[in-house]
Write a protein that holds these residues in place. Structure first.
Motif, mmCIF file in Angstrom:
data_model
loop_
_atom_site.group_PDB
_atom_site.id
_atom_site.type_symbol
_atom_site.label_atom_id
_atom_site.label_comp_id
_atom_site.label_asym_id
_atom_site.label_seq_id
_atom_site.Cartn_x
_atom_site.Cartn_y
_atom_site.Cartn_z
ATOM 1 N N GLY A 93 -32.445 41.069 20.875
ATOM 2 C CA GLY A 93 -32.487 41.868 19.655
ATOM 3 C C GLY A 93 -33.690 42.765 19.509
ATOM 4 O O GLY A 93 -33.757 43.541 18.559
ATOM 5 N N THR A 94 -34.647 42.694 20.409
ATOM 6 C CA THR A 94 -35.808 43.583 20.345
ATOM 7 C C THR A 94 -35.347 45.006 20.621
ATOM 8 O O THR A 94 -34.609 45.261 21.572
ATOM 9 N N SER A 95 -35.786 45.932 19.785
ATOM 10 C CA SER A 95 -35.333 47.305 19.893
ATOM 11 C C SER A 95 -36.508 48.263 19.768
ATOM 12 O O SER A 95 -37.457 48.000 19.024
ATOM 13 N N TRP A 96 -36.448 49.373 20.472
ATOM 14 C CA TRP A 96 -37.462 50.415 20.369
ATOM 15 C C TRP A 96 -36.810 51.736 20.748
ATOM 16 O O TRP A 96 -35.731 51.769 21.332
ATOM 17 N N GLY A 97 -37.471 52.845 20.393
ATOM 18 C CA GLY A 97 -36.893 54.141 20.730
ATOM 19 C C GLY A 97 -37.674 55.286 20.138
ATOM 20 O O GLY A 97 -38.798 55.123 19.649
ATOM 21 N N ARG A 98 -37.054 56.446 20.197
ATOM 22 C CA ARG A 98 -37.684 57.652 19.678
ATOM 23 C C ARG A 98 -36.603 58.633 19.250
ATOM 24 O O ARG A 98 -35.466 58.550 19.709
ATOM 25 N N SER A 99 -36.968 59.529 18.378
ATOM 26 C CA SER A 99 -36.062 60.613 17.988
ATOM 27 C C SER A 99 -36.891 61.872 17.789
ATOM 28 O O SER A 99 -38.030 61.808 17.322
ATOM 29 N N THR A 100 -36.314 62.992 18.169
ATOM 30 C CA THR A 100 -36.996 64.279 18.058
ATOM 31 C C THR A 100 -36.048 65.291 17.451
ATOM 32 O O THR A 100 -34.868 65.333 17.804
ATOM 33 N N SER A 101 -36.571 66.091 16.549
ATOM 34 C CA SER A 101 -35.812 67.226 16.027
ATOM 35 C C SER A 101 -36.725 68.442 16.053
ATOM 36 O O SER A 101 -37.927 68.328 15.800
ATOM 37 N N ALA A 102 -36.156 69.570 16.400
ATOM 38 C CA ALA A 102 -36.933 70.810 16.467
ATOM 39 C C ALA A 102 -36.079 71.965 15.962
ATOM 40 O O ALA A 102 -34.862 71.984 16.156
ATOM 41 N N VAL A 103 -36.746 72.919 15.312
ATOM 42 C CA VAL A 103 -36.061 74.090 14.772
ATOM 43 C C VAL A 103 -36.889 75.321 15.096
ATOM 44 O O VAL A 103 -38.108 75.332 14.908
ATOM 45 N N ARG A 104 -36.201 76.342 15.622
ATOM 46 C CA ARG A 104 -36.854 77.638 15.827
ATOM 47 C C ARG A 104 -36.585 78.482 14.582
ATOM 48 O O ARG A 104 -35.427 78.695 14.205
ATOM 49 N N ASN A 105 -37.669 78.932 13.964
ATOM 50 C CA ASN A 105 -37.565 79.722 12.749
ATOM 51 C C ASN A 105 -37.298 81.185 13.075
ATOM 52 O O ASN A 105 -37.421 81.611 14.222
ATOM 53 N N GLU A 106 -36.940 81.967 12.061
ATOM 54 C CA GLU A 106 -36.623 83.380 12.261
ATOM 55 C C GLU A 106 -37.796 84.162 12.817
ATOM 56 O O GLU A 106 -37.606 85.134 13.543
ATOM 57 N N ASP A 107 -39.040 83.763 12.508
ATOM 58 C CA ASP A 107 -40.208 84.480 13.013
ATOM 59 C C ASP A 107 -40.583 84.064 14.437
ATOM 60 O O ASP A 107 -41.549 84.545 15.006
ATOM 61 N N GLY A 108 -39.812 83.139 15.034
ATOM 62 C CA GLY A 108 -40.077 82.695 16.404
ATOM 63 C C GLY A 108 -40.923 81.440 16.485
ATOM 64 O O GLY A 108 -41.107 80.884 17.567
ATOM 65 N N SER A 109 -41.437 80.968 15.374
ATOM 66 C CA SER A 109 -42.222 79.740 15.384
ATOM 67 C C SER A 109 -41.291 78.536 15.516
ATOM 68 O O SER A 109 -40.096 78.629 15.241
ATOM 69 N N ILE A 110 -41.855 77.422 15.946
ATOM 70 C CA ILE A 110 -41.071 76.205 16.136
ATOM 71 C C ILE A 110 -41.715 75.062 15.367
ATOM 72 O O ILE A 110 -42.929 74.865 15.444
ATOM 73 N N ASN A 111 -40.911 74.314 14.638
ATOM 74 C CA ASN A 111 -41.347 73.098 13.962
ATOM 75 C C ASN A 111 -40.620 71.927 14.603
ATOM 76 O O ASN A 111 -39.393 71.956 14.718
ATOM 77 N N ALA A 112 -41.377 70.911 15.020
ATOM 78 C CA ALA A 112 -40.767 69.758 15.677
ATOM 79 C C ALA A 112 -41.371 68.478 15.135
ATOM 80 O O ALA A 112 -42.553 68.417 14.814
ATOM 81 N N THR A 113 -40.551 67.446 15.052
ATOM 82 C CA THR A 113 -40.986 66.133 14.599
ATOM 83 C C THR A 113 -40.453 65.086 15.555
ATOM 84 O O THR A 113 -39.265 65.091 15.886
#
Length: 133
Positions: A93-113
């Motif tokens: 039952g031990t569990s671990w992991g990761r999740s990533t989300s990223a968005v490219r904005n209209e000005d070309g910048s990127i926000n990621a978590t």
């Protein structure tokens, strides 16, 4: 004649790339069982699903002694965004992991978590932003 050969070569290249794209999409799976003396052995499985804009992979290994781990990885992308992650779970039952989300904005910048979950249940989150050149 040279013009015909050039067109024929381009047609073959296009047909090859379309065939490669069709071959990449879809689902594949594989199961392997290895058994040895005195009851030692394991069973391993892997399934892959690829579609335009998304992919997922599930893996599992289970030993005859009852130990094992299952892993799942997913990713999807399109329209300037990405979401993906992985989760691993042991038989106890031990569990671990990761999740990533990223968005490219209209000005070309990127926000990621990215959020990571550790086997002890604690989490950590990292947020990144990049500016266009």
């Amino acid at each position: 004649m040279k013009h015909f050969l050039t067109l024929a070569t381009m047609g073959l290249a296009l047909a090859g790339s379309l065939a490669a794209t069709a071959a990449e999409a879809g689902q594949r799976s594989r199961n392997v069982s290895v058994q040895g003396a005195n009851g030692h052995g394991y069973n391993r499985s892997r399934s892959v699903s690829r579609q335009p804009g998304a992919t997922s992979v599930n893996r599992s290994i289970q030993t005859n002694s009852g130990r094992g781990v299952s892993s799942s990885r997913t990713a999807s992308w399109g329209n300037g965004s990405y979401a993906g992650g992985a989760t691993h779970t042991t038989n106890n039952g031990t569990s671990w992991g990761r999740s990533t989300s990223a968005v490219r904005n209209e000005d070309g910048s990127i926000n990621a978590t990215t959020t990571r979950t550790r086997p002890d249940g604690s989490t950590g989150t990292v947020t990144r932003s990049t500016q266009p050149y």
